[in-house]
Scaffold this motif. Structure first.
Motif, PDB file in Angstrom:
ATOM      1  N   LEU A 274      20.516  56.209  11.613  1.00 44.12           N
ATOM      2  CA  LEU A 274      21.554  56.322  12.594  1.00 44.12           C
ATOM      3  C   LEU A 274      21.669  55.291  13.774  1.00 44.12           C
ATOM      4  O   LEU A 274      20.532  54.897  14.010  1.00 44.12           O
ATOM      5  N   PRO A 275      22.715  54.873  13.978  1.00 46.28           N
ATOM      6  CA  PRO A 275      23.990  55.180  13.545  1.00 46.28           C
ATOM      7  C   PRO A 275      24.301  54.552  12.070  1.00 46.28           C
ATOM      8  O   PRO A 275      23.518  53.595  11.817  1.00 46.28           O
ATOM      9  N   CYS A 276      25.356  55.095  11.411  1.00 44.91           N
ATOM     10  CA  CYS A 276      25.593  54.712  10.177  1.00 44.91           C
ATOM     11  C   CYS A 276      26.895  54.770   9.652  1.00 44.91           C
ATOM     12  O   CYS A 276      27.759  55.299  10.276  1.00 44.91           O
TER      13      CYS A 276
ATOM     14  N   PRO B 189      30.647  62.300  14.152  1.00 44.22           N
ATOM     15  CA  PRO B 189      31.546  61.118  13.665  1.00 44.22           C
ATOM     16  C   PRO B 189      32.363  60.395  14.679  1.00 44.22           C
ATOM     17  O   PRO B 189      32.263  61.068  15.666  1.00 44.22           O
ATOM     18  N   ASP B 190      32.582  59.323  14.653  1.00 45.68           N
ATOM     19  CA  ASP B 190      33.353  58.509  15.597  1.00 45.68           C
ATOM     20  C   ASP B 190      34.868  58.784  15.738  1.00 45.68           C
ATOM     21  O   ASP B 190      35.172  59.636  14.809  1.00 45.68           O
TER      22      ASP B 190
ATOM     23  N   CYS C  36      28.787  57.462  11.834  1.00 41.81           N
ATOM     24  CA  CYS C  36      28.144  58.631  12.654  1.00 41.81           C
ATOM     25  C   CYS C  36      26.969  58.187  13.901  1.00 41.81           C
ATOM     26  O   CYS C  36      26.316  57.116  13.500  1.00 41.81           O
ATOM     27  N   CYS C  37      26.992  58.869  14.829  1.00 39.77           N
ATOM     28  CA  CYS C  37      25.992  58.565  15.639  1.00 39.77           C
ATOM     29  C   CYS C  37      25.106  59.946  15.767  1.00 39.77           C
ATOM     30  O   CYS C  37      25.495  61.082  15.556  1.00 39.77           O
TER      31      CYS C  37
ATOM     32  N   GLU D 191      30.782  64.166   6.773  1.00 43.69           N
ATOM     33  CA  GLU D 191      29.840  63.535   5.684  1.00 43.69           C
ATOM     34  C   GLU D 191      28.692  62.834   6.696  1.00 43.69           C
ATOM     35  O   GLU D 191      27.872  62.317   6.175  1.00 43.69           O
ATOM     36  N   CYS D 192      28.737  63.091   7.803  1.00 41.55           N
ATOM     37  CA  CYS D 192      27.647  62.665   8.721  1.00 41.55           C
ATOM     38  C   CYS D 192      26.414  63.524   8.594  1.00 41.55           C
ATOM     39  O   CYS D 192      26.460  64.948   8.383  1.00 41.55           O
ATOM     40  N   PRO D 193      25.255  62.938   8.555  1.00 44.89           N
ATOM     41  CA  PRO D 193      24.043  63.748   8.438  1.00 44.89           C
ATOM     42  C   PRO D 193      23.915  64.935   9.458  1.00 44.89           C
ATOM     43  O   PRO D 193      24.651  64.756  10.449  1.00 44.89           O
TER      44      PRO D 193
END
Length: 135
Positions: A127-129, A83-84, A90-91, A76-78
């Motif tokens: 980001l990060p988020c 993802p972590d 997300c980074c 679901e990361c842009p």
């Protein structure tokens, strides 16, 4: 190799594999270190040594693979982010690995790659988020 950690009951990495800092991903031992700063420069390159490129679990794939007993992270990361290790934040992809030990030493530094103080939702485009589904 088998490794127990506080976040997962038991993670398994194939015999010729090494864990990343979070004991989530396995890379070939020829990488020397799995994920993190400079992963794309190691023997095997980004495909073998960068955790952002690993999408299949070890039970269905050869190295590199995800060494956990659950499905790969649903992204679901842009676009352009990763993802972590907990599939919560997300980074930027340029970090190589999102969060964790040494995050401040990765391209972009702490502001881009460290997640301990990240509470901004990904839907904001920053980001990060924090993934919206986790909030």
């Amino acid at each position: 190799a088998v490794f127990a950690n506080i976040h997962r009951s038991l993670a398994e990495c194939p015999d010729t594999g090494i864990f990343d800092w979070s004991n989530t991903y396995c890379c070939p031992d020829t990488c020397g270190t799995c994920g993190g700063d400079g992963c794309h420069l190691r023997p095997g390159g980004a495909t073998s040594c960068c955790t952002s490129r690993i999408t299949e679990t070890c039970d269905v794939a050869n190295l590199p693979c995800i060494a956990i007993e659950m499905a790969p992270p649903t992204s679901e990361c842009p676009d352009g982010s990763i993802p972590d290790g907990y599939d919560e934040k997300c980074c930027p992809e340029s970090c190589g690995t999102c969060g964790g030990y040494g995050c401040d030493k990765r391209p972009g530094g702490a502001a881009a790659c460290c997640t301990s103080t990240v509470y901004t939702l990904c839907s904001t485009g920053t980001l990060p988020c924090l993934k919206d589904s986790v909030a």
